[in-house]
Design an enzyme around this catalytic site. Structure first.
Site: not given
Length: 817
Positions: A414, A417, A490
């Site tokens: 997670d 990015e 999300d």
């Protein structure tokens, strides 16, 4: 198709880098002005070419020649004006070209401003798809009146829907489709990229006036696509098709196919941020058994660690992680834990100390380790672009290095990015330095890809190359399919997010990433019971199936919304497990032939224009059409059933319709409209276990849906579900089913494969059999013939065969006379 360069391919005449079209208003105006100037110059040149072509062979038109001369002078003048803007470094600095400010951050461009771009003119095409990830429609929209599609991986909590803003992942690849032709454009560039799209629909005739001459001509539709990237070189692949499946294969030759997933990962996953402790995990696990709901994987978010230090366990909450995993193993279930790319700056934390000592972190532009804030507080970020870092990171997953882990533990990447809480746009500064002295701006969109690669390799090495990994990643790039699954990040517990999940997943599917899903129920907020039920029904028919919720939301395990809603959620999840043989076979096709698992209708019906814009329903493989209910309090849904020569059967009732029509289907809260296509055979499991591991030897059923010609075909792929023996030792079964002239046949589809199986086909259900049989018999390969008791329903034209015992791995026939 034609390709036109805008000025010089490297855009040096622009001297303007790509600007963030959000949050950078002070530069956005300059950027848009430069693009418009360049476009205008380009359009003038096109006009000159068009006029010369029109005038070719016509003499005496002095006024037209004068027009051309004037246009050429104007084009030259405007081009000179554009380039003169940047005649000196002082002017460039005035425009913010060598430095850009973002709040308190200054992006110093030591190599100066540069960007690249290329135009593609797609003649005859109006329908384009791809370039994920955006919370937008499946079909790409014109960008002339608004923002371009942005490809820039960002941590966007509760992202806005119907927006072209880039979110967690980027695949710079689009497909164009029209009847008779599909093609692809793969723009291999990992820097920030904008894609502009302008579609001109077909016009039957247009009147052109050139002096005294009038001409009538037919104008075909055309879509112009403009790619523009901040850095790098032009490295572009044109995939010429001509069919959708051809384009999928051509793309897979460049980026790879979907990794064959372990079977358990196709079951249901239960997650939240965070299950509190070992007792909480034990109670939730027991709740599934108490309410007779199958599931395969328990997930732990960041709170399971010691102070957000990955590869550790919180000693108070999870004092005995191996015991907890043994509890799950005893029920043939798995555990997934999170591992993010940021590493807490703590000299006493062995992962940090070792990475620091070896110089394994991304550096800042001054040469020190890059430091940013994320969940643990001040952190450094592993440089996964360095092969040595990936090799070292992979070694952290060994059982000796990762204390408390076992072989049923898998990984969730997670925040990759990468997410930096106090960074520009919550990510890393573009002038951070990676391995080989590459700036972060050059490779931003591929950072998370490299973490998933290292994680998958670590899990494979952990088993000495024997076991398939499972790795879920939030950030991705072209080729991420080789290493695991992705999800849409999300999302929010609202009906609109349920609805947008379908086109988002279809777009991922056609761009080479079939193992994808959306958090069931919505990550943010508290779904009402009706929305939660509808989301479970939709998620059960999407490739990656996980319930998830953020911290401080109400608990929402499937049995917490009353007995009736528990029943409906149980039924949705059990439907998923019933179809596991079909799911697994579809993933095998994705693995070997790059066929999407979840497909927009236009892939299966490429000649039918009315399928090209459909995004509220989709195909699973070629056999099932799914139309999730995405509106509250719905009593009917309008379902489009494509194909003028097709027949479609309601999977629940057996009711059938001819294709090429829209039907209104009544729905209640226990209805999810699923239709089986005539001409298909779908393998199912007839017995559901607590998890996939309990279903290894459970019997199969075959759902045979006859075409208008009374025939059907299907297949089943089967292996051990977890190892690489299917690949290295050909330990698999690939069976082919056919129904023709009243005979159902099971035969070998791939003679290279061998896999022992005790499983039998115990039920066969035939839809669309118009005449009641006089007899049904089974015929084995040794010539043995046995009668079968059958039930025929004249009203529904269905035939049911029960209590069969036909080995799935043997050749046999069922004769219906």
């Amino acid at each position: 198709m034609s390709i036109n360069s805008l000025g010089h391919l490297y855009f040096e005449h622009l001297q303007v880098p790509l600007k963030k079209r959000r949050r950078m208003d002070e530069h956005g105006e300059n950027f848009n002005k430069e693009i418009e100037n360049t476009k205008r110059t380009h359009q003038l040149k096109d006009k000159i070419t068009e006029m010369r072509n029109t005038l070719e062979g016509i003499s005496g038109l002095d006024d037209a020649e004068e027009q051309i001369s004037n246009l050429e002078d104007r084009a030259t003048k405007e081009n000179k004006e554009d380039t003169s803007v940047d005649a000196s470094q002082e002017n460039q600095e005035d425009l913010g070209l060598w430095e850009e400010k973002f709040g308190k951050f200054v992006d110093v461009k030591v190599n100066g401003p540069a960007s690249i771009g290329l135009d593609f003119s797609l003649h005859g095409f109006e329908h384009l798809y791809g370039i994920p990830q955006h919370a937008e429609s499946h079909q790409l929209k014109n960008t002339g009146d608004g923002d371009a599609y942005r490809l820039y991986n960002l941590d966007v909590y509760g992202y806005k829907i119907h927006d072209k803003m880039g979110i967690y992942g980027s695949v710079p690849y689009l497909l164009a489709h029209k009847p008779g032709r599909t093609l692809g454009i793969f723009w291999l560039n990992a820097s920030e990229t904008l894609v502009e799209i302008n579609t001109e629909p077909a016009v039957k005739y247009t009147l052109t006036q050139m002096g005294p001459v009038a001409a009538k001509q037919k104008v075909r539709s055309q879509t112009d696509v403009h790619w523009m990237s901040e850095s790098g070189i032009i490295d572009v692949f044109l995939l010429t098709g001509p069919t959708p499946s051809d384009v999928f294969k051509q793309y897979s030759y460049l980026t790879g196919t979907q990794a064959m997933p372990p079977l358990f990962s196709l079951g249901y996953h239960q997650c939240r941020w965070n299950y509190e402790d070992e007792q909480d995990v034990k109670a939730v696990d027991a709740g599934f058994d108490e309410h007779d709901i199958p599931y395969d994987v328990m997930w732990l978010d960041i709170e399971h660690t010691e102070g957000k230090r990955y590869f550790t366990w919180d000693k108070k909450r999870f004092p005995n992680p191996k015991r907890m995993q043994e509890l799950l193993r005893n029920k043939k279930r798995k555990l997934v834990v999170i591992s993010d790319p940021h590493i807490k700056i703590d000299p006493d934390y062995s992962v940090y100390a070792e990475a620091k000592e070896q110089g394994f972190f991304v550096r800042n532009h001054e040469g020190g380790d890059f430091e940013g804030v994320c969940w643990p507080g001040l952190s450094s970020y592993l440089d996964f672009t360095n092969p040595k870092v990936r090799e070292w990171y992979s070694s952290l997953f060994t059982f000796s290095a990762y204390q408390g882990s076992t072989d049923i533990l898998y990984i969730w990447n997670d925040m990759n990015e990468p997410s930096v809480f106090r960074g520009p746009e919550l990510t890393m500064q573009k002038n951070a330095i990676h391995h080989g002295n590459w700036e972060h701006r050059e490779l931003h969109n591929i950072y998370g890809f490299y973490q998933q690669m290292a994680t998958a390799e670590g899990l494979i090495q952990r088993s000495k190359g024997k076991e398939r990994p499972f790795v879920l990643t939030r950030s991705f790039f072209a080729g991420s399919q080789k290493y695991g699954a992705v999800w849409t990040g999300d999302n929010t517990a609202e009906w609109s997010y349920l609805k947008i999940s379908i086109p988002m997943l279809l777009t991922l599917s056609v761009t080479g990433i079939p193992f994808c899903g959306a958090d069931v129920g919505g990550f943010i907020g508290n779904p009402e019971a009706e929305l939660l039920v509808r989301w479970y029904q939709a998620g059960a028919y999407q490739p990656f199936f996980r319930g998830h919720a953020t911290m401080n939301t109400k608990r929402r395990e499937p049995w917490l919304f009353g007995e009736e809603h528990t029943r409906l959620i149980r039924e949705a999840i059990r439907q998923r497990y019933t179809l596991l043989p079909y799911w697994y076979s579809l993933f095998y096709r994705a693995h070997v032939a790059a066929e999407p698992v979840m497909r927009p209708l236009w892939i299966e019906f490429p000649e039918e224009l009315n399928t090209f814009g459909v995004e509220d329903e989709y195909m699973l493989g070629s056999a099932l059409l799914v139309h999730p209910v995405t509106e509250p309090k719905a009593t009917t849904v309008s379902v489009f059933l494509p194909g003028s020569n097709e027949v479609w059967y309601d999977s629940k009732t057996g009711t059938h319709w001819e294709g090429a029509c829209t039907v209104k289907i009544p729905v209640t809260l226990d209805t999810i409209p699923v239709f089986q296509r005539g001409g298909s055979i779908v393998p199912i499991k007839t017995t559901i276990g607590k998890s996939t591991g309990y279903m290894t030897d459970s019997p199969y059923g075959l759902r045979v849906a006859l075409s208008t010609k009374g025939s059907a075909m299907g297949e089943l792929y089967l292996d051990d579900g977890h190892s690489f023996q299917y690949l290295h030792q050909k330990q698999f079964l690939h069976r082919k089913f056919s129904f023709l002239s009243g005979v159902l046949t099971n035969s070998c589809a791939d003679k290279r494969g061998h896999h022992p199986s005790k499983c039998v086909v115990e039920r066969v259900f035939v839809l669309g059999l118009k005449k009641q049989p006089s007899s049904v018999t089974t015929h084995s390969s040794d010539g043995k013939e046995e009668p079968v008791v059958f039930t025929y329903c004249t009203t529904m034209a269905t035939l049911s065969l029960e209590k069969l015992s036909l080995n799935i791995s043997a050749d046999w026939e069922v004769h219906i006379k």
